[in-house]
Design a protein around this motif. Structure first.
Motif, short mmCIF file in Angstrom:
data_model
loop_
_atom_site.label_atom_id
_atom_site.label_comp_id
_atom_site.label_asym_id
_atom_site.label_seq_id
_atom_site.Cartn_x
_atom_site.Cartn_y
_atom_site.Cartn_z
N HIS A 31 7.42 -43.90 -34.78
CA HIS A 31 7.35 -44.36 -36.38
C HIS A 31 7.75 -45.51 -36.66
CE1 HIS A 31 8.41 -43.11 -40.78
NE2 HIS A 31 7.15 -43.66 -40.68
N VAL A 32 8.73 -46.20 -35.99
CA VAL A 32 9.37 -47.44 -35.89
C VAL A 32 8.25 -48.53 -35.55
CG1 VAL A 32 10.84 -49.27 -34.90
CG2 VAL A 32 11.70 -47.04 -35.62
N LYS A 33 7.55 -48.24 -34.47
CA LYS A 33 6.68 -48.93 -33.93
C LYS A 33 5.34 -49.44 -35.11
CE LYS A 33 3.54 -49.93 -30.02
NZ LYS A 33 2.38 -50.54 -30.63
N ASP A 34 4.90 -48.19 -35.47
CA ASP A 34 4.01 -48.07 -36.62
C ASP A 34 4.26 -48.97 -37.79
OD1 ASP A 34 2.51 -46.50 -34.84
OD2 ASP A 34 2.89 -44.58 -35.79
N LEU A 35 5.61 -48.62 -38.38
CA LEU A 35 5.84 -49.34 -39.51
C LEU A 35 5.97 -50.75 -39.11
CD1 LEU A 35 8.98 -47.14 -40.57
CD2 LEU A 35 6.78 -47.32 -41.79
N ILE A 36 6.51 -51.19 -37.96
CA ILE A 36 6.49 -52.72 -37.61
C ILE A 36 4.93 -53.40 -37.47
CG2 ILE A 36 7.31 -54.14 -35.97
CD1 ILE A 36 9.75 -52.59 -35.82
N ASP A 37 4.33 -52.82 -36.68
CA ASP A 37 2.74 -53.17 -36.67
C ASP A 37 2.14 -53.15 -37.89
OD1 ASP A 37 3.20 -53.13 -33.93
OD2 ASP A 37 2.31 -51.22 -33.39
N VAL A 41 8.08 -53.45 -42.58
CA VAL A 41 9.36 -53.59 -42.56
C VAL A 41 9.69 -55.14 -42.93
CG1 VAL A 41 11.48 -53.52 -41.15
CG2 VAL A 41 9.43 -51.85 -40.63
N LYS A 42 10.78 -55.26 -43.89
CA LYS A 42 11.25 -56.55 -44.06
C LYS A 42 12.76 -56.46 -43.88
CE LYS A 42 8.11 -57.74 -48.03
NZ LYS A 42 8.02 -57.85 -49.27
N VAL A 43 13.21 -57.60 -43.46
CA VAL A 43 14.66 -58.01 -43.21
C VAL A 43 15.03 -59.16 -44.08
CG1 VAL A 43 16.45 -58.67 -41.65
CG2 VAL A 43 14.74 -57.27 -40.80
N ASN A 44 15.72 -58.94 -45.04
CA ASN A 44 16.60 -60.06 -45.94
C ASN A 44 15.12 -60.71 -46.65
OD1 ASN A 44 19.01 -59.56 -45.34
ND2 ASN A 44 18.86 -61.08 -43.50
N GLY A 45 14.20 -59.62 -46.96
CA GLY A 45 13.01 -60.29 -47.58
C GLY A 45 11.76 -60.83 -47.01
N GLU A 46 12.18 -60.95 -45.82
CA GLU A 46 11.11 -61.67 -44.91
C GLU A 46 10.38 -60.58 -43.95
OE1 GLU A 46 10.04 -64.89 -44.80
OE2 GLU A 46 11.41 -65.43 -46.72
N VAL A 47 9.14 -60.48 -43.74
CA VAL A 47 8.28 -59.43 -42.95
C VAL A 47 8.88 -59.87 -41.58
CG1 VAL A 47 6.17 -58.67 -42.05
CG2 VAL A 47 6.22 -59.25 -44.33
N GLU A 48 9.37 -58.68 -40.83
CA GLU A 48 9.84 -58.72 -39.41
C GLU A 48 8.89 -57.71 -38.55
OE1 GLU A 48 10.99 -59.80 -36.36
OE2 GLU A 48 12.51 -60.43 -38.07
#
Length: 76
Positions: A31-37, A41-48
């Motif tokens: 699920h992590v891989k799917d979300l990131i792909d 997922v954003k970290v501090n407002g930036e897509v990661e």
């Protein structure tokens, strides 16, 4: 957008993939891989796009309307 949930960690840094599971924002590694792909997922407002991104105290992670904040807890 929801208020961020504070997610305590006992040691810095923590990898983004681990944090997403710990915070309940992802069910498992797939699920992590799917979300990131999907660039959801954003970290501090930036897509990661790096699952291994190192997070530190105060980082804010967003997945859709859900937000979680890294909170470092010092062990005695």
């Amino acid at each position: 957008m929801s208020e961020p949930v504070d997610v305590p960690i006992t040691g810095e840094p923590i990898r983004l993939g681990q944090f997403l599971k710990l915070a309940g924002l992802a069910e498992d590694g797939t699920h992590v891989k799917d979300l990131i792909d999907a660039e959801e997922v954003k970290v501090n407002g930036e897509v990661e796009t790096r699952r291994g991104r190192q997070l530190t105290n105060g980082d804010l992670v967003t997945v859709g309307p859900d937000r979680a904040k890294v909170i470092l807890v010092h062990q005695p």
